[in-house]
Motif scaffolding. Structure first.
Motif, PDB file in Angstrom:
ATOM      1  N   GLU A 131      14.534  26.410  37.616  1.00  0.00           N
ATOM      2  CA  GLU A 131      14.759  27.757  37.966  1.00  0.00           C
ATOM      3  C   GLU A 131      13.531  28.354  38.550  1.00  0.00           C
ATOM      4  OE1 GLU A 131      17.325  31.201  35.415  1.00  0.00           O
ATOM      5  OE2 GLU A 131      16.056  29.857  34.331  1.00  0.00           O
ATOM      6  N   SER A 132      13.132  27.831  39.676  1.00  0.00           N
ATOM      7  CA  SER A 132      11.820  28.332  40.295  1.00  0.00           C
ATOM      8  C   SER A 132      11.892  28.562  41.744  1.00  0.00           C
ATOM      9  CB  SER A 132      10.755  27.484  39.898  1.00  0.00           C
ATOM     10  OG  SER A 132      10.322  27.232  38.429  1.00  0.00           O
ATOM     11  N   GLU A 133      11.036  28.954  42.464  1.00  0.00           N
ATOM     12  CA  GLU A 133      11.010  29.186  43.687  1.00  0.00           C
ATOM     13  C   GLU A 133       9.767  29.135  44.286  1.00  0.00           C
ATOM     14  OE1 GLU A 133      12.968  32.882  45.538  1.00  0.00           O
ATOM     15  OE2 GLU A 133      14.601  32.521  43.993  1.00  0.00           O
ATOM     16  N   LEU A 134       9.133  28.390  45.522  1.00  0.00           N
ATOM     17  CA  LEU A 134       8.051  28.035  46.248  1.00  0.00           C
ATOM     18  C   LEU A 134       8.259  28.544  47.711  1.00  0.00           C
ATOM     19  CD1 LEU A 134       5.251  26.867  45.718  1.00  0.00           C
ATOM     20  CD2 LEU A 134       6.020  25.019  46.688  1.00  0.00           C
ATOM     21  N   GLY A 142      -3.994  29.148  59.355  1.00  0.00           N
ATOM     22  CA  GLY A 142      -4.743  30.390  58.936  1.00  0.00           C
ATOM     23  C   GLY A 142      -6.189  29.796  58.271  1.00  0.00           C
ATOM     24  N   PRO A 143      -6.887  30.908  57.736  1.00  0.00           N
ATOM     25  CA  PRO A 143      -7.886  30.568  57.089  1.00  0.00           C
ATOM     26  C   PRO A 143      -7.683  30.364  55.565  1.00  0.00           C
ATOM     27  CG  PRO A 143      -7.815  33.038  57.293  1.00  0.00           C
ATOM     28  CD  PRO A 143      -6.557  32.426  58.020  1.00  0.00           C
ATOM     29  N   GLU A 144      -6.528  30.537  55.100  1.00  0.00           N
ATOM     30  CA  GLU A 144      -6.301  30.236  53.893  1.00  0.00           C
ATOM     31  C   GLU A 144      -4.980  29.131  53.709  1.00  0.00           C
ATOM     32  OE1 GLU A 144      -8.200  34.077  51.491  1.00  0.00           O
ATOM     33  OE2 GLU A 144      -5.890  33.793  51.835  1.00  0.00           O
ATOM     34  N   ARG A 145      -4.720  28.499  52.639  1.00  0.00           N
ATOM     35  CA  ARG A 145      -3.543  27.632  52.370  1.00  0.00           C
ATOM     36  C   ARG A 145      -2.817  28.484  51.284  1.00  0.00           C
ATOM     37  NH1 ARG A 145      -5.761  22.027  50.708  1.00  0.00           N
ATOM     38  NH2 ARG A 145      -7.417  23.397  50.078  1.00  0.00           N
ATOM     39  N   LYS A 146      -1.767  29.285  51.650  1.00  0.00           N
ATOM     40  CA  LYS A 146      -1.240  30.211  50.649  1.00  0.00           C
ATOM     41  C   LYS A 146       0.156  29.872  50.444  1.00  0.00           C
ATOM     42  CE  LYS A 146      -0.624  35.036  49.503  1.00  0.00           C
ATOM     43  NZ  LYS A 146      -0.738  36.356  50.042  1.00  0.00           N
ATOM     44  N   VAL A 147       0.601  29.770  49.204  1.00  0.00           N
ATOM     45  CA  VAL A 147       1.991  29.830  48.708  1.00  0.00           C
ATOM     46  C   VAL A 147       2.308  30.835  47.654  1.00  0.00           C
ATOM     47  CG1 VAL A 147       1.716  27.046  48.894  1.00  0.00           C
ATOM     48  CG2 VAL A 147       1.412  27.920  46.461  1.00  0.00           C
ATOM     49  N   ASP A 148       3.664  31.108  47.528  1.00  0.00           N
ATOM     50  CA  ASP A 148       4.090  32.087  46.575  1.00  0.00           C
ATOM     51  C   ASP A 148       4.953  31.362  45.826  1.00  0.00           C
ATOM     52  OD1 ASP A 148       3.462  34.967  47.791  1.00  0.00           O
ATOM     53  OD2 ASP A 148       3.826  33.621  49.641  1.00  0.00           O
ATOM     54  N   LEU A 149       4.767  31.681  44.330  1.00  0.00           N
ATOM     55  CA  LEU A 149       5.642  31.113  43.251  1.00  0.00           C
ATOM     56  C   LEU A 149       6.029  31.894  42.475  1.00  0.00           C
ATOM     57  CD1 LEU A 149       6.374  28.318  41.761  1.00  0.00           C
ATOM     58  CD2 LEU A 149       3.925  28.885  40.368  1.00  0.00           C
ATOM     59  N   VAL A 183       0.917  26.063  37.148  1.00  0.00           N
ATOM     60  CA  VAL A 183       0.927  27.367  37.010  1.00  0.00           C
ATOM     61  C   VAL A 183       2.494  27.821  36.368  1.00  0.00           C
ATOM     62  CG1 VAL A 183       1.051  29.355  38.279  1.00  0.00           C
ATOM     63  CG2 VAL A 183      -0.449  27.781  38.997  1.00  0.00           C
ATOM     64  N   ARG A 184       2.471  28.741  35.642  1.00  0.00           N
ATOM     65  CA  ARG A 184       3.866  29.014  34.936  1.00  0.00           C
ATOM     66  C   ARG A 184       4.028  30.478  35.088  1.00  0.00           C
ATOM     67  NH1 ARG A 184       7.708  27.477  30.909  1.00  0.00           N
ATOM     68  NH2 ARG A 184       8.610  29.082  29.679  1.00  0.00           N
ATOM     69  N   SER A 185       4.977  31.151  35.984  1.00  0.00           N
ATOM     70  CA  SER A 185       4.988  32.646  36.114  1.00  0.00           C
ATOM     71  C   SER A 185       6.420  33.014  36.418  1.00  0.00           C
ATOM     72  CB  SER A 185       4.143  33.036  37.628  1.00  0.00           C
ATOM     73  OG  SER A 185       4.076  34.299  37.847  1.00  0.00           O
ATOM     74  N   TYR A 186       7.158  32.875  35.170  1.00  0.00           N
ATOM     75  CA  TYR A 186       8.492  33.199  35.138  1.00  0.00           C
ATOM     76  C   TYR A 186       8.694  34.842  35.000  1.00  0.00           C
ATOM     77  CZ  TYR A 186      10.492  28.735  34.751  1.00  0.00           C
ATOM     78  OH  TYR A 186      10.626  27.172  35.237  1.00  0.00           O
ATOM     79  N   LEU A 187       9.370  35.421  35.717  1.00  0.00           N
ATOM     80  CA  LEU A 187       9.508  37.059  35.569  1.00  0.00           C
ATOM     81  C   LEU A 187      10.152  37.314  34.021  1.00  0.00           C
ATOM     82  CD1 LEU A 187      11.496  37.953  38.891  1.00  0.00           C
ATOM     83  CD2 LEU A 187       9.078  38.027  38.063  1.00  0.00           C
ATOM     84  N   GLY A 188       9.377  38.334  33.625  1.00  0.00           N
ATOM     85  CA  GLY A 188       9.759  38.719  32.058  1.00  0.00           C
ATOM     86  C   GLY A 188       8.856  37.995  31.083  1.00  0.00           C
TER      87      GLY A 188
END
Length: 333
Positions: A131-134, A142-149, A183-188
């Motif tokens: 139940e996650s999204e990456l 670019g100058p950074e390696r960025k991901v959204d989790l 990293v754990r970042s579930y909504l709520g």
């Protein structure tokens, strides 16, 4: 006017331009001819034809110098300037042909009861929990390696001191050069970061200053009313966050936070509601707790590739409750 007549006409104008013997009207006409191939407001022919026209204009200018006037030096610079214009047009055309295409954005999305492993463009490996999204770009130019989790993921990041790796979530950003962390970042729910190897910095949204820098085996937990579990000792505390580390007697045991990547479900002094949410994600079921008095129960344990019913029966041996299973729904009372 035929194509041949047009060609001869503009050749004559080019010679007069080089000699400096040209009227303003003729000069405008000649410049309009040179600009023709650069216009993007018409139905352009094939790219090879456009390139050929520009090269023809350069050759036209060079051929106009076959019989240079006696007073050569003043007109040399006019010819050179015009040649530069033509070559600039050709360079613009070449660059236009090789301009980079828009970078595609990629996503890894998992459902309840599902995990996925992905190798990022830089070679870093990510295991995405249920139940996650990456989300990440198709390359890291670019100058950074960025991901959204959103959710939970385990990262094994390739070291690159010139290009930091950034994990962005709703409540925090993690900056790292190369390391192993979860990293754990579930909504709520509380937002957590557990470091296994290396070093990471935690940033709050819209802040350029690191809130904390974690060392190996340390865990950062962000959320109001965060409690210290019996297996942890306090490293530091701030407003709405704590940093913990394993107690000395437990320092050599594997971190519970990454047991999930080995298909082991682990609870660390967690309340019944938290345990129910974990079981829902792990087994793709819906769990309701009908008796609110049961919410005070807390559980600690690790289950290695165990079925849902076996886990519920094991939990019943430590706390007094009953359950009923109806299809994909579990009622606890």
């Amino acid at each position: 006017m035929s194509d041949r007549m047009k060609k001869n006409f503009f050749k004559r104008l080019a010679r007069r331009y080089v000699k400096g013997n040209i009227s303003d009207k003729q000069k405008s006409l000649l410049e309009a001819y040179f600009d023709y191939g650069q216009s993007r407001d018409y139905n352009a022919p094939a790219e090879e034809d456009r390139e050929g026209r520009i090269l023809d204009r350069v050759n036209l200018l060079i051929s106009s110098r076959e019989n240079p006037p006696r007073s050569f030096i003043p007109y040399y610079w006019a010819a050179a300037a015009l040649l530069v214009i033509c070559m600039a047009a050709l360079l613009t055309f070449k660059l236009g042909k090789s301009s980079p295409q828009p970078v595609s954005l990629l996503a890894v999305i998992t459902k309840k009861g599902e995990k996925k492993k992905v190798v990022l463009p830089d070679g870093s490996v990510v295991i995405v929990n249920s139940e996650s999204e990456l989300h990440y770009s198709g390359n890291f130019d670019g100058p950074e390696r960025k991901v959204d989790l959103v959710g939970e993921a385990y990262f094994d990041v390739v070291h690159d001191v010139r290009k930091p790796f950034i994990v962005h979530s709703k409540k925090m950003d993690i900056r790292v050069l190369g390391t192993l962390f979860n990293v754990r970042s579930y909504l709520g729910e509380t937002t957590e970061a557990s470091l296994i190897r290396g070093a990471i910095q935690i940033f709050l949204p819209a802040s350029n200053k690191a809130l904390v820098t974690l060392k190996p085996n340390e865990k950062f937990v962000l959320g109001s009313g965060v409690m210290l579990t019996p297996s942890k000792q306090l490293v530091s505390r701030g407003r709405d966050f704590i940093v913990t580390a394993p107690r000395p007697e437990l320092a050599s045991t594997p971190p519970r936070d990454i047991e999930w990547i080995h298909n082991r479900l682990s609870f660390d002094d967690q309340g019944f509601r938290e345990v129910a949410v974990l079981l829902e994600r792990w087994y793709n079921v819906t769990i309701t707790i009908d008796n609110p008095n049961l919410l005070k129960y807390r559980f600690t344990g690790t289950f290695n590739d165990t079925g849902l019913i076996d886990i519920l029966d094991a939990l019943k041996t430590s706390q007094d409750f009953n359950y009923r299973k109806e299809g994909e729904r579990i009622n606890i009372y």
